[in-house]
Design a protein around this motif. Structure first.
Motif, PDB file in Angstrom:
ATOM      1  N   ALA A 167       0.828  -1.213   0.000  1.00 26.63           N
ATOM      2  CA  ALA A 167       0.000   0.000   0.000  1.00 26.63           C
ATOM      3  C   ALA A 167       0.861   1.260   0.000  1.00 26.63           C
ATOM      4  CB  ALA A 167      -0.926   0.002   1.214  1.00 26.63           C
ATOM      5  N   SER A 168       1.877   1.306   0.869  1.00 28.77           N
ATOM      6  CA  SER A 168       2.728   2.491   0.917  1.00 28.77           C
ATOM      7  C   SER A 168       3.543   2.636  -0.353  1.00 28.77           C
ATOM      8  CB  SER A 168       3.654   2.424   2.133  1.00 28.77           C
ATOM      9  OG  SER A 168       4.484   1.269   2.074  1.00 28.77           O
ATOM     10  N   LEU A 171       1.213   3.993  -3.138  1.00 33.86           N
ATOM     11  CA  LEU A 171       0.916   5.414  -2.933  1.00 33.86           C
ATOM     12  C   LEU A 171       2.095   6.286  -3.354  1.00 33.86           C
ATOM     13  CD1 LEU A 171      -0.763   7.774  -1.782  1.00 33.86           C
ATOM     14  CD2 LEU A 171       0.299   7.302   0.445  1.00 33.86           C
ATOM     15  N   SER A 246       4.119  10.829   5.245  1.00 34.51           N
ATOM     16  CA  SER A 246       2.688  11.117   5.349  1.00 34.51           C
ATOM     17  C   SER A 246       2.431  12.287   6.289  1.00 34.51           C
ATOM     18  CB  SER A 246       1.942   9.871   5.834  1.00 34.51           C
ATOM     19  OG  SER A 246       2.090   8.800   4.922  1.00 34.51           O
ATOM     20  N   LEU A 277      -5.061  12.970  -3.088  1.00 38.84           N
ATOM     21  CA  LEU A 277      -4.288  11.732  -2.961  1.00 38.84           C
ATOM     22  C   LEU A 277      -3.278  11.840  -1.822  1.00 38.84           C
ATOM     23  CD1 LEU A 277      -3.656   8.920  -4.125  1.00 38.84           C
ATOM     24  CD2 LEU A 277      -2.019  10.028  -5.666  1.00 38.84           C
ATOM     25  N   GLY A 281      -4.590   9.338   0.862  1.00 40.85           N
ATOM     26  CA  GLY A 281      -3.662   8.212   0.772  1.00 40.85           C
ATOM     27  C   GLY A 281      -2.720   8.160   1.951  1.00 40.85           C
ATOM     28  N   SER A 282      -2.190   9.313   2.364  1.00 44.47           N
ATOM     29  CA  SER A 282      -1.279   9.332   3.507  1.00 44.47           C
ATOM     30  C   SER A 282      -1.992   8.913   4.781  1.00 44.47           C
ATOM     31  CB  SER A 282      -0.682  10.734   3.668  1.00 44.47           C
ATOM     32  OG  SER A 282       0.111  11.081   2.555  1.00 44.47           O
TER      33      SER A 282
END
Length: 359
Positions: A167-168, A171, A246, A277, A281-282
């Motif tokens: 996931a990270s 992103l 993030s 995003l 996202g963060s």
């Protein structure tokens, strides 16, 4: 110097960097009032010369969290400290060259009046020096952890699970597409020479600690690339590094979204998509990583994962297996045991005794 002394030193340095950022944030609040400072951070356009920008909100959050994480020996402190060190250095250097290149005959910010360039720039120089010292201490801590790994080959960091790492990494990869694409489009529109001037930032800002957008995109491209590499290799420092990025991006993205929502900033689809995003996202990545840390908490998790020390040649430490691979590994071990255990050989004691024989 022991590892605990290094831990305290890096925590205090990160908190000192936070003090520099927080001081100038409070300066803008005192000078302009909270509504004026909020307008500065959401629009970037206010009368006169300011000290900070919305990026300093994220930088302050990152520096504070990194210092507290190291002080309280929280897992992920190493990644947060590395992010705090590199982001501070990258986003304070522009103010350093503003100070060095400014002259009465060629003022860097033109006729804007407000915060003193010498005062703000002087603290930016100090912050850059402290960042270099912090980086040196982190390298020292890495060396000490390396020696500890050589002495105890069973020591290993907890690697991020596949879902979080993926996931990270995704992103950061998508954000990198935005950053690289926006600089490429800018270069096509204005030409490489003008883009260079924009990256340097002369006359383009109204805050001394602000950085021009092209320079910001260049720095974030490098940082996101490093985060993608750590996530792909699933290094122990990857969660802290991702959380640090993030924390740095979310406040700035939120202020931009606020400006778009209330109509104080011109908005384009690309700008809105990038800010959304960065913020959503963060926040999702932080939630995933915090959830993993809470589930995987161990009594010995207080160790500082400074730079995920490399393993000495010829030594293979046993790293903790991923949760989603544990069942498969257990099954493979059971199957191997069933296959490799030979049948018990029959001995004389196992054969039935002849009739009439003494037993």
């Amino acid at each position: 110097m022991s590892i605990n002394q290094v831990r305290i030193a890096v925590a205090l340095l990160s908190l000192a960097l936070f003090a520099q950022t927080a001081f100038w944030l409070l300066y803008d609040i005192v000078v302009r009032g909270l509504p004026g400072a909020w307008s500065l951070w959401t629009t970037g356009w206010v009368p006169g010369l300011s000290a900070t920008s919305s990026l300093d909100l994220g930088l302050a959050a990152l520096q504070l969290c990194a210092g507290l994480a190291a002080l309280f020996r929280t897992r992920g402190a190493g990644g947060l400290l590395v992010t705090s060190c590199t982001v501070t250095l990258g986003f304070r250097l522009p103010a350093v060259w503003y100070l060095l290149l400014d002259s009465p005959s060629d003022p860097w910010f033109g006729n804007l009046k407000g915060a003193s360039l010498n005062a703000v720039g002087g603290t930016a120089v100090l912050a850059a020096v402290l960042s270099l010292v912090l980086g040196g201490l982190l390298l020292l801590a890495r060396h000490m952890e390396y020696e500890a790994a050589a002495a105890d080959t069973m020591t290993g960091g907890i690697r991020p699970v596949k879902v979080t790492a993926t996931a990270s990494g995704v992103l950061l990869a998508v954000l990198n597409v935005f950053y690289i694409g926006r600089n490429a489009v800018t270069a096509v529109q204005v030409g490489p020479a003008v883009l260079t001037d924009l990256i340097v930032g002369k006359g383009s800002g109204r805050s001394i600690l602000a950085v021009p957008s092209p320079y910001q995109w260049v720095c974030l491209t490098v940082l996101c690339g490093a985060g993608m590499l750590l996530a792909a290799r699933r290094r122990p420092t990857a969660p802290g590094f991702s959380v640090g990025l993030s924390l740095f991006m979310m406040p700035s993205a939120f202020t931009e979204l606020w400006g778009y929502a209330v109509g104080t900033m011109p908005v384009t689809a690309v700008d809105a998509s990038q800010s959304l995003l960065e913020f959503v996202g963060s926040a999702a990545v932080v939630a995933l990583i915090v959830g993993d840390v809470r589930r995987d908490r161990r009594p010995d998790d207080a160790d500082l994962d400074v730079l995920a020390p490399a393993v000495p040649t010829g030594i293979a430490p046993a790293a903790a297996p991923d949760r989603d691979d544990a069942a498969d590994q257990a099954g493979e071990a059971t199957e191997a045991a069933e296959v490799t255990v030979p049948a018990r050989r029959e001995t004389d004691a196992d054969r039935p005794a002849p009739e009439g024989a003494d037993v």
